[in-house]
Design a protein around this motif. Structure first.
Motif, PDB file in Angstrom:
ATOM      1  N   LEU A  74      -3.142  -3.930   1.685  1.00 42.29           N
ATOM      2  CA  LEU A  74      -2.757  -5.158   1.002  1.00 42.29           C
ATOM      3  C   LEU A  74      -3.892  -6.173   1.080  1.00 42.29           C
ATOM      4  O   LEU A  74      -3.669  -7.364   1.261  1.00 42.29           O
ATOM      5  CB  LEU A  74      -1.476  -5.740   1.622  1.00 42.29           C
ATOM      6  CG  LEU A  74      -0.149  -5.372   0.940  1.00 42.29           C
ATOM      7  CD1 LEU A  74       1.030  -5.980   1.691  1.00 42.29           C
ATOM      8  CD2 LEU A  74      -0.127  -5.811  -0.520  1.00 42.29           C
ATOM      9  N   ASP A  76      -6.090  -6.353  -1.465  1.00 40.36           N
ATOM     10  CA  ASP A  76      -6.527  -6.543  -2.844  1.00 40.36           C
ATOM     11  C   ASP A  76      -5.301  -6.696  -3.749  1.00 40.36           C
ATOM     12  O   ASP A  76      -4.284  -6.033  -3.545  1.00 40.36           O
ATOM     13  CB  ASP A  76      -7.362  -5.335  -3.289  1.00 40.36           C
ATOM     14  CG  ASP A  76      -8.022  -5.549  -4.624  1.00 40.36           C
ATOM     15  OD1 ASP A  76      -7.359  -5.314  -5.656  1.00 40.36           O
ATOM     16  OD2 ASP A  76      -9.202  -5.934  -4.660  1.00 40.36           O
ATOM     17  N   ASP A  77      -5.416  -7.546  -4.753  1.00 37.57           N
ATOM     18  CA  ASP A  77      -4.286  -7.780  -5.656  1.00 37.57           C
ATOM     19  C   ASP A  77      -3.862  -6.524  -6.411  1.00 37.57           C
ATOM     20  O   ASP A  77      -2.686  -6.401  -6.801  1.00 37.57           O
ATOM     21  CB  ASP A  77      -4.640  -8.879  -6.668  1.00 37.57           C
ATOM     22  CG  ASP A  77      -4.655 -10.267  -6.043  1.00 37.57           C
ATOM     23  OD1 ASP A  77      -4.246 -10.410  -4.871  1.00 37.57           O
ATOM     24  OD2 ASP A  77      -5.087 -11.219  -6.731  1.00 37.57           O
ATOM     25  N   ILE A  80      -0.714  -4.738  -5.154  1.00 36.72           N
ATOM     26  CA  ILE A  80       0.601  -5.370  -5.175  1.00 36.72           C
ATOM     27  C   ILE A  80       1.610  -4.579  -5.987  1.00 36.72           C
ATOM     28  O   ILE A  80       2.696  -4.226  -5.497  1.00 36.72           O
ATOM     29  CB  ILE A  80       0.508  -6.814  -5.706  1.00 36.72           C
ATOM     30  CG1 ILE A  80      -0.353  -7.680  -4.779  1.00 36.72           C
ATOM     31  CG2 ILE A  80       1.902  -7.413  -5.869  1.00 36.72           C
ATOM     32  CD1 ILE A  80      -0.651  -9.058  -5.337  1.00 36.72           C
ATOM     33  N   ARG A 163       0.970 -12.863   1.866  1.00 38.44           N
ATOM     34  CA  ARG A 163       1.159 -13.507   0.555  1.00 38.44           C
ATOM     35  C   ARG A 163       1.370 -12.439  -0.516  1.00 38.44           C
ATOM     36  O   ARG A 163       2.258 -12.561  -1.374  1.00 38.44           O
ATOM     37  CB  ARG A 163      -0.062 -14.363   0.235  1.00 38.44           C
ATOM     38  CG  ARG A 163       0.077 -15.207  -1.029  1.00 38.44           C
ATOM     39  CD  ARG A 163      -1.201 -16.000  -1.291  1.00 38.44           C
ATOM     40  NE  ARG A 163      -1.549 -16.812  -0.119  1.00 38.44           N
ATOM     41  CZ  ARG A 163      -2.744 -16.806   0.463  1.00 38.44           C
ATOM     42  NH1 ARG A 163      -3.702 -16.020   0.027  1.00 38.44           N
ATOM     43  NH2 ARG A 163      -2.976 -17.594   1.493  1.00 38.44           N
ATOM     44  N   ARG A 164       0.588 -11.378  -0.446  1.00 43.32           N
ATOM     45  CA  ARG A 164       0.745 -10.289  -1.422  1.00 43.32           C
ATOM     46  C   ARG A 164       2.055  -9.539  -1.199  1.00 43.32           C
ATOM     47  O   ARG A 164       2.693  -9.083  -2.156  1.00 43.32           O
ATOM     48  CB  ARG A 164      -0.451  -9.343  -1.329  1.00 43.32           C
ATOM     49  CG  ARG A 164      -1.769  -9.981  -1.750  1.00 43.32           C
ATOM     50  CD  ARG A 164      -2.911  -8.975  -1.797  1.00 43.32           C
ATOM     51  NE  ARG A 164      -4.152  -9.643  -2.192  1.00 43.32           N
ATOM     52  CZ  ARG A 164      -5.125  -9.999  -1.358  1.00 43.32           C
ATOM     53  NH1 ARG A 164      -5.026  -9.703  -0.056  1.00 43.32           N
ATOM     54  NH2 ARG A 164      -6.203 -10.629  -1.804  1.00 43.32           N
ATOM     55  N   GLN A 167       4.628 -11.386  -3.032  1.00 37.51           N
ATOM     56  CA  GLN A 167       4.500 -11.152  -4.467  1.00 37.51           C
ATOM     57  C   GLN A 167       5.064  -9.783  -4.846  1.00 37.51           C
ATOM     58  O   GLN A 167       5.591  -9.611  -5.957  1.00 37.51           O
ATOM     59  CB  GLN A 167       3.041 -11.257  -4.900  1.00 37.51           C
ATOM     60  CG  GLN A 167       2.463 -12.659  -4.835  1.00 37.51           C
ATOM     61  CD  GLN A 167       0.987 -12.674  -5.197  1.00 37.51           C
ATOM     62  OE1 GLN A 167       0.110 -12.757  -4.351  1.00 37.51           O
ATOM     63  NE2 GLN A 167       0.709 -12.586  -6.477  1.00 37.51           N
TER      64      GLN A 167
END
Length: 357
Positions: A74, A76-77, A80, A163-164, A167
Protein backbone atom coordinates in the motif's frame (compact mmCIF):
# COMPACT_ATOMS: atom_id res chain seq x y z
CA UNK A 1 -26.99 -17.41 23.27
CA UNK A 2 -23.52 -18.33 22.06
CA UNK A 3 -20.73 -15.93 22.94
CA UNK A 4 -18.96 -16.85 19.70
CA UNK A 5 -21.97 -15.72 17.67
CA UNK A 6 -22.68 -12.56 19.63
CA UNK A 7 -21.78 -9.18 18.06
CA UNK A 8 -18.74 -7.15 19.07
CA UNK A 9 -18.80 -3.35 18.96
CA UNK A 10 -15.53 -1.62 18.01
CA UNK A 11 -16.16 2.12 17.88
CA UNK A 12 -18.85 2.59 15.20
CA UNK A 13 -18.19 -0.82 13.62
CA UNK A 14 -20.16 -3.89 14.67
CA UNK A 15 -18.73 -7.34 14.04
CA UNK A 16 -21.66 -9.73 13.46
CA UNK A 17 -19.86 -12.44 15.43
CA UNK A 18 -16.57 -12.95 17.25
CA UNK A 19 -14.87 -15.15 14.67
CA UNK A 20 -12.01 -13.47 12.84
CA UNK A 21 -9.66 -14.49 10.06
CA UNK A 22 -6.12 -13.56 11.13
CA UNK A 23 -3.71 -12.09 8.60
CA UNK A 24 -2.03 -14.98 6.76
CA UNK A 25 0.35 -14.18 3.91
CA UNK A 26 -0.58 -15.66 0.54
CA UNK A 27 2.64 -14.59 -1.27
CA UNK A 28 0.60 -14.14 -4.44
CA UNK A 29 0.79 -10.43 -5.28
CA UNK A 30 1.91 -9.40 -8.76
CA UNK A 31 3.75 -6.48 -10.33
CA UNK A 32 5.06 -5.05 -7.09
CA UNK A 33 2.36 -5.51 -4.47
CA UNK A 34 -0.90 -5.68 -6.45
CA UNK A 35 -3.72 -7.93 -5.22
CA UNK A 36 -4.85 -10.62 -7.66
CA UNK A 37 -7.82 -12.89 -8.32
CA UNK A 38 -6.29 -15.30 -5.81
CA UNK A 39 -6.78 -12.74 -3.04
CA UNK A 40 -10.32 -12.04 -4.21
CA UNK A 41 -11.40 -15.67 -4.02
CA UNK A 42 -9.37 -16.44 -0.90
CA UNK A 43 -10.79 -13.65 1.25
CA UNK A 44 -14.18 -13.73 -0.42
CA UNK A 45 -14.68 -17.42 0.33
CA UNK A 46 -13.91 -16.86 4.02
CA UNK A 47 -16.42 -14.02 4.14
CA UNK A 48 -19.02 -16.24 2.46
CA UNK A 49 -18.16 -18.83 5.12
CA UNK A 50 -19.45 -16.51 7.84
CA UNK A 51 -16.43 -14.91 9.49
CA UNK A 52 -17.29 -11.64 11.21
CA UNK A 53 -13.86 -10.04 10.72
CA UNK A 54 -11.55 -10.75 7.80
CA UNK A 55 -8.05 -9.30 8.20
CA UNK A 56 -6.14 -9.13 4.93
CA UNK A 57 -2.55 -10.32 5.19
CA UNK A 58 0.56 -8.27 6.03
CA UNK A 59 0.63 -5.44 3.51
CA UNK A 60 3.89 -3.55 3.16
CA UNK A 61 4.04 0.21 3.67
CA UNK A 62 7.26 0.46 1.62
CA UNK A 63 8.74 -1.73 -1.14
CA UNK A 64 11.72 -2.63 1.06
CA UNK A 65 9.29 -3.56 3.83
CA UNK A 66 7.95 -6.57 1.95
CA UNK A 67 8.71 -9.98 3.38
CA UNK A 68 8.90 -11.36 -0.16
CA UNK A 69 8.33 -10.31 -3.74
CA UNK A 70 4.83 -11.81 -3.44
CA UNK A 71 3.68 -9.48 -0.67
CA UNK A 72 0.81 -7.03 -1.00
CA UNK A 73 1.61 -3.34 -0.77
CA UNK A 74 0.00 0.00 0.00
CA UNK A 75 2.85 2.33 -0.86
CA UNK A 76 1.36 3.36 -4.22
CA UNK A 77 -2.08 4.56 -5.33
CA UNK A 78 -2.16 1.87 -8.03
CA UNK A 79 -2.51 -0.70 -5.24
CA UNK A 80 -5.78 0.79 -3.93
CA UNK A 81 -8.33 -0.53 -6.43
CA UNK A 82 -7.16 -4.19 -6.48
CA UNK A 83 -7.53 -4.22 -2.68
CA UNK A 84 -10.82 -2.33 -2.88
CA UNK A 85 -12.27 -5.28 -4.85
CA UNK A 86 -11.39 -7.52 -1.92
CA UNK A 87 -12.83 -5.14 0.69
CA UNK A 88 -16.08 -4.74 -1.26
CA UNK A 89 -16.55 -8.50 -1.57
CA UNK A 90 -15.97 -9.09 2.15
CA UNK A 91 -18.43 -6.35 3.08
CA UNK A 92 -21.04 -7.63 0.60
CA UNK A 93 -21.12 -10.93 2.51
CA UNK A 94 -21.69 -9.28 5.88
CA UNK A 95 -18.10 -9.39 7.13
CA UNK A 96 -15.99 -6.47 8.28
CA UNK A 97 -12.98 -5.95 5.98
CA UNK A 98 -9.74 -5.16 7.79
CA UNK A 99 -6.13 -4.99 6.65
CA UNK A 100 -2.80 -5.43 8.41
CA UNK A 101 -0.06 -2.95 7.50
CA UNK A 102 3.57 -3.50 8.35
CA UNK A 103 7.26 -3.44 7.54
CA UNK A 104 9.39 -6.60 7.67
CA UNK A 105 12.66 -4.88 8.59
CA UNK A 106 15.57 -7.33 8.76
CA UNK A 107 13.26 -10.25 7.85
CA UNK A 108 12.46 -8.79 4.43
CA UNK A 109 13.77 -9.86 1.00
CA UNK A 110 13.29 -13.62 1.36
CA UNK A 111 11.70 -16.29 -0.80
CA UNK A 112 7.98 -16.92 -1.04
CA UNK A 113 6.45 -18.82 1.87
CA UNK A 114 6.98 -22.20 0.23
CA UNK A 115 10.53 -21.36 -0.91
CA UNK A 116 13.79 -21.32 1.05
CA UNK A 117 13.59 -18.75 3.82
CA UNK A 118 16.85 -16.94 3.31
CA UNK A 119 17.86 -13.48 2.14
CA UNK A 120 17.68 -13.16 -1.63
CA UNK A 121 20.68 -11.86 -3.53
CA UNK A 122 20.39 -8.92 -5.92
CA UNK A 123 20.53 -11.40 -8.79
CA UNK A 124 17.54 -13.22 -7.28
CA UNK A 125 15.57 -9.98 -7.01
CA UNK A 126 16.47 -9.19 -3.41
CA UNK A 127 17.07 -5.81 -1.79
CA UNK A 128 18.92 -4.29 1.16
CA UNK A 129 17.08 -4.72 4.44
CA UNK A 130 16.86 -2.26 7.33
CA UNK A 131 16.49 -2.66 11.09
CA UNK A 132 16.99 -0.75 14.33
CA UNK A 133 20.56 -2.08 14.47
CA UNK A 134 22.93 -3.91 12.14
CA UNK A 135 22.07 -7.24 13.81
CA UNK A 136 20.98 -10.04 11.48
CA UNK A 137 18.13 -12.47 12.00
CA UNK A 138 19.64 -15.96 12.29
CA UNK A 139 20.81 -17.11 8.86
CA UNK A 140 19.81 -13.88 7.10
CA UNK A 141 21.93 -11.03 5.71
CA UNK A 142 23.04 -8.23 8.01
CA UNK A 143 20.61 -5.30 7.73
CA UNK A 144 21.42 -1.60 7.55
CA UNK A 145 20.64 0.32 10.75
CA UNK A 146 17.98 2.97 10.19
CA UNK A 147 19.02 6.57 10.76
CA UNK A 148 16.59 9.19 12.04
CA UNK A 149 15.57 10.16 8.53
CA UNK A 150 14.83 6.51 7.76
CA UNK A 151 12.73 6.18 10.91
CA UNK A 152 10.73 9.26 9.96
CA UNK A 153 10.19 7.81 6.48
CA UNK A 154 8.79 4.62 8.01
CA UNK A 155 6.30 6.56 10.17
CA UNK A 156 5.09 8.60 7.21
CA UNK A 157 4.78 5.44 5.12
CA UNK A 158 2.41 3.95 7.71
CA UNK A 159 0.32 7.11 7.55
CA UNK A 160 0.17 7.06 3.75
CA UNK A 161 -0.71 3.36 3.77
CA UNK A 162 -3.60 3.79 6.20
CA UNK A 163 -4.93 6.66 4.08
CA UNK A 164 -4.96 4.32 1.08
CA UNK A 165 -6.57 1.57 3.18
CA UNK A 166 -9.44 3.93 3.91
CA UNK A 167 -9.77 4.79 0.21
CA UNK A 168 -9.95 1.05 -0.51
CA UNK A 169 -12.92 0.70 1.84
CA UNK A 170 -11.41 -1.13 4.79
CA UNK A 171 -13.27 -0.62 8.06
CA UNK A 172 -10.43 -1.58 10.42
CA UNK A 173 -6.65 -1.43 10.30
CA UNK A 174 -4.16 -3.58 12.19
CA UNK A 175 -0.58 -2.40 12.76
CA UNK A 176 1.88 -5.29 12.61
CA UNK A 177 4.27 -5.08 15.57
CA UNK A 178 4.83 -8.83 16.02
CA UNK A 179 6.64 -11.88 14.63
CA UNK A 180 10.08 -10.34 14.52
CA UNK A 181 9.24 -7.66 11.96
CA UNK A 182 10.42 -4.05 12.14
CA UNK A 183 8.35 -2.64 15.01
CA UNK A 184 8.95 -5.80 17.05
CA UNK A 185 12.65 -5.47 16.27
CA UNK A 186 12.61 -2.05 17.92
CA UNK A 187 10.72 -3.41 20.94
CA UNK A 188 13.10 -6.26 21.75
CA UNK A 189 16.52 -5.63 23.32
CA UNK A 190 17.76 -8.70 21.46
CA UNK A 191 17.51 -6.91 18.10
CA UNK A 192 17.59 -3.27 19.22
CA UNK A 193 21.16 -2.29 20.23
CA UNK A 194 20.73 1.44 19.65
CA UNK A 195 22.13 4.01 22.09
CA UNK A 196 19.90 6.92 21.02
CA UNK A 197 16.32 7.72 22.07
CA UNK A 198 15.01 4.71 20.10
CA UNK A 199 17.04 2.15 22.03
CA UNK A 200 18.16 1.04 25.47
CA UNK A 201 15.38 1.69 27.95
CA UNK A 202 11.84 0.36 27.70
CA UNK A 203 10.57 3.87 27.02
CA UNK A 204 13.00 4.29 24.15
CA UNK A 205 12.39 0.87 22.61
CA UNK A 206 8.63 1.38 22.47
CA UNK A 207 8.98 4.90 21.03
CA UNK A 208 8.67 3.98 17.35
CA UNK A 209 5.65 1.73 17.89
CA UNK A 210 3.87 4.48 19.81
CA UNK A 211 4.80 7.06 17.16
CA UNK A 212 3.36 4.85 14.43
CA UNK A 213 0.19 4.24 16.45
CA UNK A 214 -0.29 7.95 17.17
CA UNK A 215 0.32 8.94 13.56
CA UNK A 216 -2.01 6.25 12.21
CA UNK A 217 -4.71 7.06 14.77
CA UNK A 218 -4.56 10.74 13.74
CA UNK A 219 -5.09 9.76 10.09
CA UNK A 220 -7.61 6.96 10.62
CA UNK A 221 -11.23 8.10 11.22
CA UNK A 222 -12.28 8.29 14.87
CA UNK A 223 -15.30 6.14 14.08
CA UNK A 224 -13.19 3.19 12.87
CA UNK A 225 -11.23 0.75 15.06
CA UNK A 226 -7.47 0.47 15.22
CA UNK A 227 -5.93 -2.90 16.07
CA UNK A 228 -2.34 -3.90 16.74
CA UNK A 229 -0.70 -7.33 16.60
CA UNK A 230 1.96 -7.91 19.24
CA UNK A 231 4.22 -10.82 20.06
CA UNK A 232 3.74 -11.01 23.82
CA UNK A 233 7.07 -12.81 24.31
CA UNK A 234 10.19 -13.71 22.37
CA UNK A 235 10.31 -17.02 24.31
CA UNK A 236 13.95 -16.22 25.08
CA UNK A 237 15.49 -14.95 28.33
CA UNK A 238 16.43 -11.30 28.13
CA UNK A 239 14.06 -10.58 25.26
CA UNK A 240 10.70 -8.91 24.93
CA UNK A 241 8.31 -10.47 27.46
CA UNK A 242 4.79 -10.48 28.89
CA UNK A 243 5.47 -7.83 31.54
CA UNK A 244 6.72 -5.35 28.94
CA UNK A 245 3.80 -6.22 26.65
CA UNK A 246 1.26 -5.46 29.36
CA UNK A 247 2.91 -2.13 30.14
CA UNK A 248 3.02 -1.20 26.45
CA UNK A 249 -0.66 -2.11 26.08
CA UNK A 250 -1.60 0.20 28.95
CA UNK A 251 0.00 3.03 26.99
CA UNK A 252 -1.45 1.94 23.65
CA UNK A 253 -4.92 2.15 25.14
CA UNK A 254 -4.36 5.85 25.80
CA UNK A 255 -2.93 6.18 22.27
CA UNK A 256 -6.20 5.02 20.72
CA UNK A 257 -5.72 1.29 20.10
CA UNK A 258 -9.02 -0.58 20.40
CA UNK A 259 -7.96 -4.24 20.37
CA UNK A 260 -4.73 -6.22 20.68
CA UNK A 261 -4.23 -9.27 18.47
CA UNK A 262 -2.05 -11.34 20.79
CA UNK A 263 0.56 -13.61 19.24
CA UNK A 264 4.09 -14.61 20.27
CA UNK A 265 7.58 -15.29 18.93
CA UNK A 266 9.16 -14.65 15.56
CA UNK A 267 12.19 -12.65 16.66
CA UNK A 268 14.56 -15.54 17.39
CA UNK A 269 14.59 -18.46 14.97
CA UNK A 270 15.91 -20.91 17.55
CA UNK A 271 13.38 -20.04 20.29
CA UNK A 272 11.69 -23.04 21.89
CA UNK A 273 7.96 -22.37 21.56
CA UNK A 274 5.59 -24.69 23.46
CA UNK A 275 3.01 -24.80 20.67
CA UNK A 276 -0.27 -26.54 21.44
CA UNK A 277 -4.00 -25.82 21.37
CA UNK A 278 -4.60 -22.32 22.69
CA UNK A 279 -0.95 -21.92 23.76
CA UNK A 280 -0.99 -18.14 23.31
CA UNK A 281 -4.33 -17.58 25.03
CA UNK A 282 -2.89 -16.88 28.53
CA UNK A 283 -1.13 -13.80 27.17
CA UNK A 284 -4.40 -12.46 25.76
CA UNK A 285 -6.03 -13.14 29.13
CA UNK A 286 -3.38 -11.22 31.01
CA UNK A 287 -3.40 -8.21 28.69
CA UNK A 288 -7.20 -8.04 28.87
CA UNK A 289 -7.16 -8.14 32.66
CA UNK A 290 -4.15 -5.96 33.42
CA UNK A 291 -4.15 -3.42 30.57
CA UNK A 292 -7.91 -3.11 30.19
CA UNK A 293 -7.81 -3.57 26.43
CA UNK A 294 -9.95 -5.84 24.30
CA UNK A 295 -7.94 -8.80 23.02
CA UNK A 296 -8.05 -11.39 20.27
CA UNK A 297 -6.83 -14.92 20.96
CA UNK A 298 -5.03 -16.81 18.20
CA UNK A 299 -3.02 -20.02 17.93
CA UNK A 300 -4.19 -23.56 17.15
CA UNK A 301 -7.85 -22.83 17.85
CA UNK A 302 -9.72 -25.49 15.90
CA UNK A 303 -12.92 -26.56 17.70
CA UNK A 304 -16.15 -24.57 18.20
CA UNK A 305 -16.37 -25.54 21.89
CA UNK A 306 -12.77 -24.43 22.41
CA UNK A 307 -13.46 -21.04 20.81
CA UNK A 308 -16.67 -20.62 22.82
CA UNK A 309 -14.88 -21.35 26.08
CA UNK A 310 -12.18 -18.75 25.38
CA UNK A 311 -14.90 -16.12 25.27
CA UNK A 312 -17.22 -17.34 28.03
CA UNK A 313 -14.34 -17.79 30.46
CA UNK A 314 -13.18 -14.22 29.84
CA UNK A 315 -9.85 -14.97 28.18
CA UNK A 316 -10.43 -12.79 25.10
CA UNK A 317 -13.09 -10.81 23.24
CA UNK A 318 -12.45 -12.19 19.76
CA UNK A 319 -11.19 -15.52 18.44
CA UNK A 320 -8.99 -15.66 15.35
CA UNK A 321 -9.12 -19.00 13.53
CA UNK A 322 -6.21 -19.41 11.13
CA UNK A 323 -5.02 -22.77 9.83
CA UNK A 324 -8.33 -24.45 10.50
CA UNK A 325 -10.10 -21.91 8.33
CA UNK A 326 -7.54 -22.43 5.57
CA UNK A 327 -8.61 -26.07 5.63
CA UNK A 328 -12.29 -25.22 5.88
CA UNK A 329 -13.47 -21.75 4.74
CA UNK A 330 -16.96 -22.52 6.06
CA UNK A 331 -15.86 -23.24 9.62
CA UNK A 332 -18.09 -20.47 11.08
CA UNK A 333 -21.21 -21.83 9.35
CA UNK A 334 -20.44 -25.31 10.64
CA UNK A 335 -19.51 -24.08 14.14
CA UNK A 336 -22.96 -22.54 14.64
CA UNK A 337 -25.03 -25.76 14.82
CA UNK A 338 -22.32 -27.36 16.96
CA UNK A 339 -23.06 -24.62 19.52
CA UNK A 340 -26.82 -24.81 19.05
CA UNK A 341 -27.02 -21.59 17.07
CA UNK A 342 -28.88 -20.93 13.85
CA UNK A 343 -27.21 -18.44 11.51
CA UNK A 344 -28.06 -17.22 8.03
CA UNK A 345 -26.49 -19.09 5.13
CA UNK A 346 -25.85 -17.63 1.69
CA UNK A 347 -29.02 -18.22 -0.32
CA UNK A 348 -26.97 -19.89 -3.03
CA UNK A 349 -25.89 -22.56 -0.51
CA UNK A 350 -29.15 -23.18 1.35
CA UNK A 351 -29.58 -26.62 -0.21
CA UNK A 352 -26.42 -27.70 1.64
CA UNK A 353 -27.51 -26.41 5.03
CA UNK A 354 -27.48 -29.30 7.58
CA UNK A 355 -31.12 -28.70 8.51
CA UNK A 356 -32.09 -29.14 4.86
CA UNK A 357 -34.08 -25.92 4.92
Amino acid sequence: MSALFSPLQLRAVTLPNRIGIPPMCQYSARDGGLATDWHLQHYGSRAVGGAGLVIVEATAVLPEGRISRGDLGLWDDAQIEPLARVARLIASQGGVPAIQIGHAGRKASVGLGWEAQQTLTAEEGGWTTVAPSAVAFEGYAEPRALDREGISRVVQAFVAAVRRARQAGFQAVEIHAAHGYLLHQFLSPLSNRRDDDYGGSFTNRIRLTRKVVAAVRAEWPDTLPLLIRLSATDWVDGGWDAEQTVELCRLLKTDGVDLVDVSTGGLVASAKIPAGPGFQMPFATRIRAEAGLLTAAVGLITEPAQAEAILTEGHADLVLVGREILRNPFWPLQAAPALGVEVAWPKQYLRARPSGR
